[in-house]
Design an enzyme around this catalytic site. Sequence first.
Site, short mmCIF file in Angstrom:
data_model
loop_
_atom_site.label_atom_id
_atom_site.label_comp_id
_atom_site.label_asym_id
_atom_site.label_seq_id
_atom_site.Cartn_x
_atom_site.Cartn_y
_atom_site.Cartn_z
N ASP A 160 47.91 30.81 41.31
CA ASP A 160 46.77 31.71 41.54
C ASP A 160 47.34 33.12 41.64
O ASP A 160 48.08 33.43 42.58
CB ASP A 160 46.09 31.30 42.86
CG ASP A 160 44.93 32.21 43.21
OD1 ASP A 160 44.76 33.27 42.55
OD2 ASP A 160 44.19 31.87 44.16
N TYR A 179 31.98 43.12 37.19
CA TYR A 179 32.96 42.88 36.12
C TYR A 179 33.43 44.20 35.50
O TYR A 179 34.63 44.45 35.36
CB TYR A 179 32.31 41.97 35.06
CG TYR A 179 33.19 41.67 33.87
CD1 TYR A 179 34.30 40.82 33.99
CD2 TYR A 179 32.92 42.20 32.61
CE1 TYR A 179 35.11 40.53 32.89
CE2 TYR A 179 33.72 41.92 31.51
CZ TYR A 179 34.81 41.08 31.65
OH TYR A 179 35.60 40.79 30.57
N ILE A 183 34.08 38.07 21.77
CA ILE A 183 34.91 37.13 21.00
C ILE A 183 34.28 35.75 21.07
O ILE A 183 33.83 35.32 22.16
CB ILE A 183 36.36 37.10 21.56
CG1 ILE A 183 36.94 38.53 21.69
CG2 ILE A 183 37.25 36.23 20.67
CD1 ILE A 183 37.02 39.34 20.41
N1 NAD Z 1 36.10 36.44 25.57
C1 NAD Z 1 35.62 37.64 25.36
O1 NAD Z 1 34.64 37.84 24.62
C2 NAD Z 1 36.25 38.84 26.01
C3 NAD Z 1 35.80 40.11 25.67
C4 NAD Z 1 36.38 41.22 26.26
C5 NAD Z 1 37.41 41.07 27.15
N2 NAD Z 1 37.83 39.82 27.49
C6 NAD Z 1 38.93 39.72 28.47
O2 NAD Z 1 39.93 38.86 27.95
C7 NAD Z 1 40.57 38.17 29.01
C8 NAD Z 1 40.59 36.67 28.72
O3 NAD Z 1 39.26 36.21 28.58
P1 NAD Z 1 38.93 34.76 27.98
O4 NAD Z 1 37.71 34.88 27.17
O5 NAD Z 1 40.14 34.19 27.37
O6 NAD Z 1 38.53 33.98 29.32
P2 NAD Z 1 38.95 32.52 29.81
O7 NAD Z 1 38.07 32.19 30.96
O8 NAD Z 1 39.01 31.59 28.66
O9 NAD Z 1 40.43 32.77 30.33
C9 NAD Z 1 40.73 33.35 31.58
C10 NAD Z 1 41.80 32.49 32.22
O10 NAD Z 1 42.18 33.10 33.46
C11 NAD Z 1 42.42 32.07 34.37
N3 NAD Z 1 42.30 32.56 35.74
C12 NAD Z 1 41.18 32.94 36.40
N4 NAD Z 1 41.47 33.28 37.66
C13 NAD Z 1 42.81 33.09 37.81
C14 NAD Z 1 43.70 33.26 38.90
N5 NAD Z 1 43.28 33.65 40.11
N6 NAD Z 1 45.01 32.97 38.71
C15 NAD Z 1 45.46 32.54 37.50
N7 NAD Z 1 44.66 32.36 36.44
C16 NAD Z 1 43.35 32.63 36.60
C17 NAD Z 1 41.34 31.03 34.07
O11 NAD Z 1 41.68 29.74 34.59
C18 NAD Z 1 41.29 31.07 32.56
O12 NAD Z 1 42.12 30.10 31.96
C19 NAD Z 1 39.83 38.55 30.29
O13 NAD Z 1 40.57 39.55 30.96
C20 NAD Z 1 38.51 39.10 29.79
O14 NAD Z 1 38.00 40.07 30.68
C21 NAD Z 1 37.29 38.70 26.95
#
Ligand code: NAD
Length: 248
Positions: A57, A148, A181
């Site tokens: 974490d 967020y 995405i």
């Molecule tokens: N998916 C999108 O459309 C999008 C768009 C813009 C920005 N983002 C950014 O990209 C990044 C990844 O997003 P994603 O879509 O892959 O999301 P996701 O939920 O698939 O991945 C996030 C990961 O972070 C992990 N996580 C959460 N809290 C945690 C903690 N306390 N300790 C360790 N791990 C932890 C989760 O278990 C998860 O596997 C994020 O920072 C998000 O803000 C995503």
Amino acid sequence: MRGLKDKVAIITGGIGDLGYATAKRLFEEGCKVALFDLKQSDAGLAKAIDALYIQVDISNEEAVKLACERVENELGPAQVLVNTAATFIFKGVDATEEDWQKINSVNIVGTSFVTRYTVPQMIKKGGGSIINFSSVSGFVGQRNFATYNATKFAIRGLTKCWAYDLAEHGIRVNTLCPGYIYTSAFVNSCKVLNLDIEEENKRASEMHLLNRQGQPEEVAAAAAFLASDDSSFITGSDLLVDGGYLAK
Ligand SMILES: NC(=O)c1ccc[n+]([C@@H]2O[C@H](COP(=O)([O-])OP(=O)(O)OC[C@H]3O[C@@H](n4cnc5c(N)ncnc54)[C@H](O)[C@@H]3O)[C@@H](O)[C@H]2O)c1
């Protein structure tokens, strides 16, 4: 891409959609990768890219310190850090103290802990590259997204300050800002909210000049570029991978 072979890379949120796609691309470019995630990994995922998976974490400083030490002991000092881990709380003016503490403790403070304990490893190696994941949500207002978006704006602030602090050590720090995405999180949220996936995809697509959502691999390619020596004169910068979302 230049300069990635045999480098040790830590990817937080490494089991998430964008984190794993980035880890896979860095592995394909020759990096030794470590995945940090709160989620239990499906054993096959880490194995497929020969990764060291550590369940941690990132909001727990002592656990982060131990995880970073383990990377150094097992793979060597890290020279690439990709901070993708984030928690998703979407609230407006109704956000509670608990909401703020939870989202800030992961997205801002947790990101800072991992960076804190990785930087000394980069200094030992004479340099490195840190890529912090923000979003188009780090540039604009969006309805009921205050919690967020505040953290995604903050990530851009951290990046610019750390770029100042770390330049003298040869460490570059940049922000990667995706648009929408097409991920499993998107599909799952449609299911949870009982929304039609195709309709939602069309709605999200129309927000981008390229009229589609991005793919995780397109984000991963940009992260690998920022990690590599091909971006050697880029620091303190925001790289938009947003299909023209912010150009509209
Ligand atoms: N998916 C999108 O459309 C999008 C768009 C813009 C920005 N983002 C950014 O990209 C990044 C990844 O997003 P994603 O879509 O892959 O999301 P996701 O939920 O698939 O991945 C996030 C990961 O972070 C992990 N996580 C959460 N809290 C945690 C903690 N306390 N300790 C360790 N791990 C932890 C989760 O278990 C998860 O596997 C994020 O920072 C998000 O803000 C995503």
